[in-house]
Scaffold this active site. Structure first.
Site, PDB file in Angstrom:
ATOM      1  N   GLU A 272      14.339  21.985  46.346  1.00  0.00           N
ATOM      2  CA  GLU A 272      15.021  23.291  46.387  1.00  0.00           C
ATOM      3  C   GLU A 272      16.392  23.159  47.028  1.00  0.00           C
ATOM      4  O   GLU A 272      17.364  23.771  46.582  1.00  0.00           O
ATOM      5  CB  GLU A 272      14.183  24.315  47.157  1.00  0.00           C
ATOM      6  CG  GLU A 272      12.944  24.766  46.427  1.00  0.00           C
ATOM      7  CD  GLU A 272      13.208  25.242  45.010  1.00  0.00           C
ATOM      8  OE1 GLU A 272      14.089  26.102  44.803  1.00  0.00           O
ATOM      9  OE2 GLU A 272      12.528  24.754  44.092  1.00  0.00           O
ATOM     10  N   TRP A 275      18.723  22.247  44.529  1.00  0.00           N
ATOM     11  CA  TRP A 275      19.198  23.309  43.622  1.00  0.00           C
ATOM     12  C   TRP A 275      20.517  23.883  44.146  1.00  0.00           C
ATOM     13  O   TRP A 275      21.411  24.254  43.390  1.00  0.00           O
ATOM     14  CB  TRP A 275      18.162  24.435  43.476  1.00  0.00           C
ATOM     15  CG  TRP A 275      17.201  24.174  42.359  1.00  0.00           C
ATOM     16  CD1 TRP A 275      15.921  23.733  42.455  1.00  0.00           C
ATOM     17  CD2 TRP A 275      17.459  24.331  40.940  1.00  0.00           C
ATOM     18  NE1 TRP A 275      15.362  23.602  41.208  1.00  0.00           N
ATOM     19  CE2 TRP A 275      16.271  23.973  40.259  1.00  0.00           C
ATOM     20  CE3 TRP A 275      18.554  24.740  40.188  1.00  0.00           C
ATOM     21  CZ2 TRP A 275      16.164  24.009  38.867  1.00  0.00           C
ATOM     22  CZ3 TRP A 275      18.448  24.772  38.798  1.00  0.00           C
ATOM     23  CH2 TRP A 275      17.273  24.406  38.152  1.00  0.00           C
ATOM     24  N   TRP A 303      25.056  43.856  25.339  1.00  0.00           N
ATOM     25  CA  TRP A 303      24.552  44.580  26.512  1.00  0.00           C
ATOM     26  C   TRP A 303      24.673  46.082  26.270  1.00  0.00           C
ATOM     27  O   TRP A 303      25.517  46.532  25.498  1.00  0.00           O
ATOM     28  CB  TRP A 303      25.363  44.212  27.766  1.00  0.00           C
ATOM     29  CG  TRP A 303      25.391  42.747  28.077  1.00  0.00           C
ATOM     30  CD1 TRP A 303      26.472  41.912  27.969  1.00  0.00           C
ATOM     31  CD2 TRP A 303      24.299  41.940  28.532  1.00  0.00           C
ATOM     32  NE1 TRP A 303      26.109  40.627  28.339  1.00  0.00           N
ATOM     33  CE2 TRP A 303      24.791  40.617  28.690  1.00  0.00           C
ATOM     34  CE3 TRP A 303      22.962  42.190  28.836  1.00  0.00           C
ATOM     35  CZ2 TRP A 303      23.988  39.568  29.126  1.00  0.00           C
ATOM     36  CZ3 TRP A 303      22.166  41.146  29.278  1.00  0.00           C
ATOM     37  CH2 TRP A 303      22.682  39.853  29.409  1.00  0.00           C
ATOM     38  N   ASN A 338      12.989  34.548  46.820  1.00  0.00           N
ATOM     39  CA  ASN A 338      13.462  33.955  45.565  1.00  0.00           C
ATOM     40  C   ASN A 338      12.651  34.404  44.343  1.00  0.00           C
ATOM     41  O   ASN A 338      13.205  34.726  43.291  1.00  0.00           O
ATOM     42  CB  ASN A 338      13.442  32.432  45.662  1.00  0.00           C
ATOM     43  CG  ASN A 338      13.900  31.785  44.374  1.00  0.00           C
ATOM     44  OD1 ASN A 338      15.010  32.011  43.923  1.00  0.00           O
ATOM     45  ND2 ASN A 338      13.026  31.001  43.751  1.00  0.00           N
ATOM     46  N   TRP A 356      24.500  40.690  33.195  1.00  0.00           N
ATOM     47  CA  TRP A 356      24.145  39.933  34.399  1.00  0.00           C
ATOM     48  C   TRP A 356      25.235  40.032  35.456  1.00  0.00           C
ATOM     49  O   TRP A 356      24.957  39.980  36.660  1.00  0.00           O
ATOM     50  CB  TRP A 356      23.815  38.477  34.069  1.00  0.00           C
ATOM     51  CG  TRP A 356      24.910  37.682  33.425  1.00  0.00           C
ATOM     52  CD1 TRP A 356      25.129  37.533  32.093  1.00  0.00           C
ATOM     53  CD2 TRP A 356      25.958  36.931  34.080  1.00  0.00           C
ATOM     54  NE1 TRP A 356      26.237  36.745  31.866  1.00  0.00           N
ATOM     55  CE2 TRP A 356      26.754  36.354  33.071  1.00  0.00           C
ATOM     56  CE3 TRP A 356      26.286  36.685  35.402  1.00  0.00           C
ATOM     57  CZ2 TRP A 356      27.869  35.557  33.342  1.00  0.00           C
ATOM     58  CZ3 TRP A 356      27.394  35.885  35.692  1.00  0.00           C
ATOM     59  CH2 TRP A 356      28.178  35.330  34.665  1.00  0.00           C
ATOM     60  N   TRP A 379      22.127  33.835  38.414  1.00  0.00           N
ATOM     61  CA  TRP A 379      22.171  34.950  37.455  1.00  0.00           C
ATOM     62  C   TRP A 379      22.287  34.427  36.034  1.00  0.00           C
ATOM     63  O   TRP A 379      21.648  34.929  35.115  1.00  0.00           O
ATOM     64  CB  TRP A 379      23.316  35.922  37.796  1.00  0.00           C
ATOM     65  CG  TRP A 379      22.858  36.918  38.817  1.00  0.00           C
ATOM     66  CD1 TRP A 379      23.055  36.860  40.162  1.00  0.00           C
ATOM     67  CD2 TRP A 379      22.064  38.094  38.579  1.00  0.00           C
ATOM     68  NE1 TRP A 379      22.439  37.932  40.774  1.00  0.00           N
ATOM     69  CE2 TRP A 379      21.831  38.700  39.836  1.00  0.00           C
ATOM     70  CE3 TRP A 379      21.529  38.689  37.439  1.00  0.00           C
ATOM     71  CZ2 TRP A 379      21.086  39.886  39.964  1.00  0.00           C
ATOM     72  CZ3 TRP A 379      20.792  39.859  37.569  1.00  0.00           C
ATOM     73  CH2 TRP A 379      20.575  40.441  38.818  1.00  0.00           C
TER      74      TRP A 379
HETATM   75  P1  FAD Z   1      13.994  27.985  50.695  1.00  0.00           P
HETATM   76  O1  FAD Z   1      12.945  28.114  49.656  1.00  0.00           O
HETATM   77  O2  FAD Z   1      13.540  27.771  52.096  1.00  0.00           O
HETATM   78  O3  FAD Z   1      14.968  26.829  50.228  1.00  0.00           O
HETATM   79  C1  FAD Z   1      15.781  26.077  51.131  1.00  0.00           C
HETATM   80  C2  FAD Z   1      17.234  26.186  50.730  1.00  0.00           C
HETATM   81  O4  FAD Z   1      17.439  25.644  49.433  1.00  0.00           O
HETATM   82  C3  FAD Z   1      17.743  27.607  50.645  1.00  0.00           C
HETATM   83  O5  FAD Z   1      18.109  28.107  51.910  1.00  0.00           O
HETATM   84  C4  FAD Z   1      18.916  27.478  49.697  1.00  0.00           C
HETATM   85  O6  FAD Z   1      20.077  27.051  50.357  1.00  0.00           O
HETATM   86  C5  FAD Z   1      18.457  26.388  48.754  1.00  0.00           C
HETATM   87  N1  FAD Z   1      17.876  26.964  47.537  1.00  0.00           N
HETATM   88  C6  FAD Z   1      16.587  27.279  47.313  1.00  0.00           C
HETATM   89  N2  FAD Z   1      16.424  27.750  46.051  1.00  0.00           N
HETATM   90  C7  FAD Z   1      17.640  27.743  45.484  1.00  0.00           C
HETATM   91  C8  FAD Z   1      18.121  28.107  44.181  1.00  0.00           C
HETATM   92  N3  FAD Z   1      17.312  28.548  43.203  1.00  0.00           N
HETATM   93  N4  FAD Z   1      19.444  27.976  43.936  1.00  0.00           N
HETATM   94  C9  FAD Z   1      20.281  27.504  44.887  1.00  0.00           C
HETATM   95  N5  FAD Z   1      19.877  27.149  46.119  1.00  0.00           N
HETATM   96  C10 FAD Z   1      18.577  27.261  46.424  1.00  0.00           C
HETATM   97  N6  FAD Z   1      20.815  31.593  46.987  1.00  0.00           N
HETATM   98  C11 FAD Z   1      21.848  31.653  47.847  1.00  0.00           C
HETATM   99  O7  FAD Z   1      21.897  30.879  48.803  1.00  0.00           O
HETATM  100  N7  FAD Z   1      22.848  32.577  47.675  1.00  0.00           N
HETATM  101  C12 FAD Z   1      22.846  33.472  46.642  1.00  0.00           C
HETATM  102  O8  FAD Z   1      23.771  34.268  46.516  1.00  0.00           O
HETATM  103  C13 FAD Z   1      21.748  33.450  45.746  1.00  0.00           C
HETATM  104  N8  FAD Z   1      21.666  34.347  44.721  1.00  0.00           N
HETATM  105  C14 FAD Z   1      20.580  34.308  43.872  1.00  0.00           C
HETATM  106  C15 FAD Z   1      20.513  35.220  42.807  1.00  0.00           C
HETATM  107  C16 FAD Z   1      19.416  35.203  41.942  1.00  0.00           C
HETATM  108  C17 FAD Z   1      19.368  36.174  40.790  1.00  0.00           C
HETATM  109  C18 FAD Z   1      18.383  34.266  42.137  1.00  0.00           C
HETATM  110  C19 FAD Z   1      17.204  34.236  41.209  1.00  0.00           C
HETATM  111  C20 FAD Z   1      18.454  33.348  43.158  1.00  0.00           C
HETATM  112  C21 FAD Z   1      19.549  33.344  44.044  1.00  0.00           C
HETATM  113  N9  FAD Z   1      19.652  32.410  45.102  1.00  0.00           N
HETATM  114  C22 FAD Z   1      20.727  32.466  45.954  1.00  0.00           C
HETATM  115  C23 FAD Z   1      18.696  31.273  45.218  1.00  0.00           C
HETATM  116  C24 FAD Z   1      17.474  31.517  46.098  1.00  0.00           C
HETATM  117  O9  FAD Z   1      16.867  32.742  45.774  1.00  0.00           O
HETATM  118  C25 FAD Z   1      17.804  31.509  47.591  1.00  0.00           C
HETATM  119  O10 FAD Z   1      18.538  30.356  47.921  1.00  0.00           O
HETATM  120  C26 FAD Z   1      16.523  31.504  48.417  1.00  0.00           C
HETATM  121  O11 FAD Z   1      15.758  32.655  48.127  1.00  0.00           O
HETATM  122  C27 FAD Z   1      16.862  31.466  49.876  1.00  0.00           C
HETATM  123  O12 FAD Z   1      15.715  31.600  50.650  1.00  0.00           O
HETATM  124  P2  FAD Z   1      15.254  30.444  51.611  1.00  0.00           P
HETATM  125  O13 FAD Z   1      16.390  30.021  52.468  1.00  0.00           O
HETATM  126  O14 FAD Z   1      14.022  30.927  52.281  1.00  0.00           O
HETATM  127  O15 FAD Z   1      14.918  29.289  50.578  1.00  0.00           O
END
Ligand code: FAD
Length: 474
Positions: A272, A275, A303, A338, A356, A379
């Site tokens: 993650e 990602w 849209w 997430n 979006w 997005w």
């Molecule tokens: P954890 O599950 O603990 O993951 C650890 C770290 O990995 C996160 O803190 C984050 O930095 C990174 N990470 C995890 N999943 C993703 C992912 N899919 N994409 C990119 N990085 C990821 N994340 C953001 O940081 N900023 C945003 O503006 C953002 N917008 C989003 C919009 C949408 C529509 C979706 C579906 C996801 C978005 N995310 C965004 C990705 C993800 O949802 C969040 O990073 C995550 O929920 C953060 O929670 P956590 O720190 O507990 O994640």
């Protein structure tokens, strides 16, 4: 004082594991933060976080002996003047991936160079260098799995984090800056203080980031693979995203701390984290990503922009409990789980056929972790128009998703308290619950809780028909 240096903080608001700070070494240093205007300036919730993060950074720098200079304006003009005033030959900063930031950095470097000085950029925010990591044929990656494999291999030799310096030497005469409050980052009257509850959930700053990391390692990492999709679970995920976004903790610190702890959830967690790297890789190579679909056939997507539908979604009044719970969690805490981000985004762009970019803009304004790369990549992923995106025809059903990931309704009950008394069986199907059940739970549908704003079967069929119009999409 010709050997002084300027440390320009941007998205690396920390003293530990800060290669830009380490590069300055023992030299006198002027730490500076400049609030910049321009496209994709931080939204409301991110500004709240930034205020408190800067307060924490200011305190830490003052304690170390070199107070933070806070300014607002154009770095291209400000930094050459500051370098002149302090005699600094170099400005050190972390590399950024946002297109406006990159442009600004190139022009700031040119402005400094014109006076015999330079801007030196370091890798402070990422584990990889987007311009250096390349596919076998020399291009950038567009698919996550091979990207993550390549980066995983690179990270085998990742050096350990750099400890924070205990003392810094300040420049002889630091110019006068602004008080933090003068940046106006917090909600200002007469606007109500919508961020009042954020402090219950977050501690912005380096110490808060370290505390969250430690708690996640103790409580969450081991069960991460099993629980990361369950929004009702405490410590199902780390909640590190806003700290990572502003660099209060480095991805290298996260990487090493997680690996040192180890356990069953480790590999899934590291994937993650990658990602995040992948999103920044994409933004670096596709700077149009925040505004324009990466798959060009989506440019003419039909849209159906509708302000009332968008508003109902933003306010958590769609009639789909998992979505409404998520949108309210977002409003009340500045963050959303997430899994729920994916479900809520899918409802907006698929069943409701809203662009979006409208969802992206709302998240940009309301997320404390709003990050240009992760937000726009995610997005586009949900909408099916991004790199390595979910196929458009894979349409989440918010009722089934709710039942799968929040089976006892703990998450919905927390954020939609008006539904708290519904039995588990109906908690994600309020609109199908028998009248007697609704009455028993004290709910009048359409009054206490909205009826669904779209028929799911019709919405799905309409989305698929719209998708079929996208020429050449598969
Ligand atoms: P954890 O599950 O603990 O993951 C650890 C770290 O990995 C996160 O803190 C984050 O930095 C990174 N990470 C995890 N999943 C993703 C992912 N899919 N994409 C990119 N990085 C990821 N994340 C953001 O940081 N900023 C945003 O503006 C953002 N917008 C989003 C919009 C949408 C529509 C979706 C579906 C996801 C978005 N995310 C965004 C990705 C993800 O949802 C969040 O990073 C995550 O929920 C953060 O929670 P956590 O720190 O507990 O994640």
């Amino acid at each position: 004082m010709r050997d002084a240096a300027i440390l320009w903080f941007r998205q690396d608001l920390r003293l530990a594991d800060n290669p830009a700070l380490a590069a300055i070494g023992e030299r006198p240093v002027l730490p500076v933060y400049i609030l910049e205007d321009g496209p994709w300036a931080p939204g409301g919730a991110a500004r709240w976080w930034l205020h408190h993060s800067l307060a924490a950074l200011s305190a830490a720098l003052a304690a170390a002996g070199a107070p933070l200079l806070i300014l607002r304006g154009d770095p291209r003009a400000i930094l050459p003047a500051l370098a002149e005033a302090t005699g600094a030959a170099e400005v050190h900063a972390g590399r950024r991936t946002e297109p406006a930031g990159r442009r600004c950095d190139a022009e700031t470097h040119a402005a400094l160079e014109a006076t015999g000085r330079r801007l030196v950029l370091h890798r402070t925010a990422l584990l990889h260098e987007p311009h250096l990591v390349r596919t076998g044929s020399g291009g950038p990656y567009g698919v996550y799995t091979p990207f993550s494999r390549a980066v995983f291999a690179l990270l085998e030799g990742l050096p350990p984090p750099i400890p924070a310096p205990s003392r810094l030497q300040p420049v002889a005469e630091a110019p006068q800056g602004l008080a933090l409050d003068a940046l106006g980052l917090l909600p200002q009257p007469p606007v109500p203080d919508w961020a009042a509850g954020f402090h219950d959930h977050w501690q912005p700053g380096e110490a808060g980031a370290a505390a969250r990391m430690a708690a996640f390692l103790a409580e969450g990492l081991d069960g991460y693979a099993a629980r990361r999709n369950d929004p009702g679970v405490t410590w199902g995920t780390s909640g590190l995203s806003p700290h990572l976004h502003l660099g209060e903790i480095s991805p290298r610190q996260v990487w090493h701390a997680a690996r040192a702890k180890g356990g069953r959830g480790l590999e899934t967690f590291l994937k993650e984290v990658l990602w995040r790297e992948f999103s920044h890789h994409l933004l670096w190579h596709r700077p149009e990503m925040p505004e324009t679909p990466l798959r060009s056939e989506f440019a003419g997507f039909p849209w159906r922009r509708d302000a009332a539908l968008l508003r109902a979604w933003q306010r958590g009044r769609t009639g789909f409990p998992i979505v409404d719970a998520g949108m309210r969690q977002l409003w009340q805490t500045g963050w959303m789980h997430n899994r729920v981000r994916m479900i809520a985004a899918s409802l907006l762009v698929k069943h409701l056929l809203q662009p979006w970019q409208d969802g992206e803009a709302w998240f940009w304004d309301t997320l404390v972790d709003a990050d240009l790369a992760a937000n726009s990549a995610s997005w586009q992923w949900v909408a099916g128009c991004g790199a390595d995106a979910a196929p458009y025809f894979r349409i989440f059903n918010p009722v089934l998703q709710g039942e799968k990931f929040d089976p006892d309704g703990a998450y919905v009950r927390r954020w939609c308290p008006e539904l708290a008394k519904l039995p588990d069986r109906w908690i994600h199907r309020v609109h199908e619950a028998p009248e007697i059940v609704l009455r028993g739970a004290g709910i009048v549908l359409g009054k206490d809780y909205p009826a669904p704003i779209v028929d799911l079967a019709e919405g799905r069929a309409r989305a698929l028909a719209a998708f079929a119009e996208v020429k050449g999409a598969d």
